[in-house]
Design a protein around this motif. Structure first.
Motif, PDB file in Angstrom:
ATOM      1  N   THR A  96      -0.432  13.742  -0.977  1.00  0.00           N
ATOM      2  CA  THR A  96       0.603  13.342  -1.917  1.00  0.00           C
ATOM      3  C   THR A  96       1.377  12.117  -1.449  1.00  0.00           C
ATOM      4  O   THR A  96       2.079  11.492  -2.224  1.00  0.00           O
ATOM      5  N   LYS A 133       0.835  -1.205   0.000  1.00  0.00           N
ATOM      6  CA  LYS A 133       0.000   0.000   0.000  1.00  0.00           C
ATOM      7  C   LYS A 133       0.871   1.257   0.000  1.00  0.00           C
ATOM      8  O   LYS A 133       0.591   2.216  -0.706  1.00  0.00           O
ATOM      9  N   TRP A 182       1.621   8.992   2.108  1.00  0.00           N
ATOM     10  CA  TRP A 182       1.034   8.446   3.331  1.00  0.00           C
ATOM     11  C   TRP A 182       1.697   9.024   4.567  1.00  0.00           C
ATOM     12  O   TRP A 182       2.895   9.261   4.585  1.00  0.00           O
ATOM     13  N   ALA A 216      -6.259   3.527   7.181  1.00  0.00           N
ATOM     14  CA  ALA A 216      -6.537   2.746   5.971  1.00  0.00           C
ATOM     15  C   ALA A 216      -6.380   1.241   6.184  1.00  0.00           C
ATOM     16  O   ALA A 216      -7.051   0.448   5.539  1.00  0.00           O
ATOM     17  N   SER A 243      -2.588   8.289   8.488  1.00  0.00           N
ATOM     18  CA  SER A 243      -3.490   7.932   7.390  1.00  0.00           C
ATOM     19  C   SER A 243      -3.364   6.451   7.030  1.00  0.00           C
ATOM     20  O   SER A 243      -4.359   5.789   6.723  1.00  0.00           O
ATOM     21  N   GLU A 250       0.187   2.846  -3.694  1.00  0.00           N
ATOM     22  CA  GLU A 250      -1.009   3.689  -3.617  1.00  0.00           C
ATOM     23  C   GLU A 250      -0.677   5.022  -2.962  1.00  0.00           C
ATOM     24  O   GLU A 250       0.320   5.142  -2.267  1.00  0.00           O
ATOM     25  N   THR A 251      -1.534   5.986  -3.189  1.00  0.00           N
ATOM     26  CA  THR A 251      -1.458   7.252  -2.460  1.00  0.00           C
ATOM     27  C   THR A 251      -2.823   7.492  -1.834  1.00  0.00           C
ATOM     28  O   THR A 251      -3.849   7.104  -2.394  1.00  0.00           O
ATOM     29  N   PRO A 252      -2.841   8.142  -0.685  1.00  0.00           N
ATOM     30  CA  PRO A 252      -4.123   8.403  -0.034  1.00  0.00           C
ATOM     31  C   PRO A 252      -4.915   9.474  -0.786  1.00  0.00           C
ATOM     32  O   PRO A 252      -4.345  10.276  -1.541  1.00  0.00           O
ATOM     33  N   LYS A 253      -6.223   9.462  -0.574  1.00  0.00           N
ATOM     34  CA  LYS A 253      -7.056  10.508  -1.180  1.00  0.00           C
ATOM     35  C   LYS A 253      -6.690  11.849  -0.550  1.00  0.00           C
ATOM     36  O   LYS A 253      -6.433  11.939   0.641  1.00  0.00           O
ATOM     37  N   ASN A 254      -6.645  12.880  -1.359  1.00  0.00           N
ATOM     38  CA  ASN A 254      -6.385  14.249  -0.901  1.00  0.00           C
ATOM     39  C   ASN A 254      -5.028  14.419  -0.235  1.00  0.00           C
ATOM     40  O   ASN A 254      -4.878  15.228   0.674  1.00  0.00           O
TER      41      ASN A 254
END
Length: 88
Positions: free
Chosen positions: A29, A19, A31, A39, A35, A23-27
């Motif tokens: 740039t 992850k 982790w 998640a 956050s 992936e990047t978190p919503k809103n």
């Protein structure tokens, strides 16, 4: 609910690493430990320990390459299952 370090499995470690790298978190740039903890349902401390064990710093990383070796976790110096307090 947060889990104690004794309950972190190799699958949990793999999930956090994948992850973090893919992936990047919503809103955002990158982790943060907070956050990622939300998640994954793990504690912020657990995320911090995993990132530290694998020298991950999402806030400072543009691209990170990670070994595809299935025994990578066991080969990282000082990161054996017992050293990390993680059970299979």
């Amino acid at each position: 609910m947060a889990r104690c370090a004794a309950e972190i499995t190799d699958a949990d470690v793999e999930r956090v690493i994948v992850k973090t790298l893919e992936e990047t978190p919503k809103n955002a740039t990158h982790w943060s430990t907070r956050s990622m903890a939300v998640a994954t349902g793990m504690s912020q401390s657990a995320i911090s320990r995993i990132w530290r064990a694998f020298a991950l710093a999402p806030r400072r990383t543009q691209t990170t390459l990670l070994s595809t070796d299935p025994l990578f976790i066991d080969k990282v110096p000082g990161c054996g299952r017992r050293a990390r307090g993680i059970r299979s």
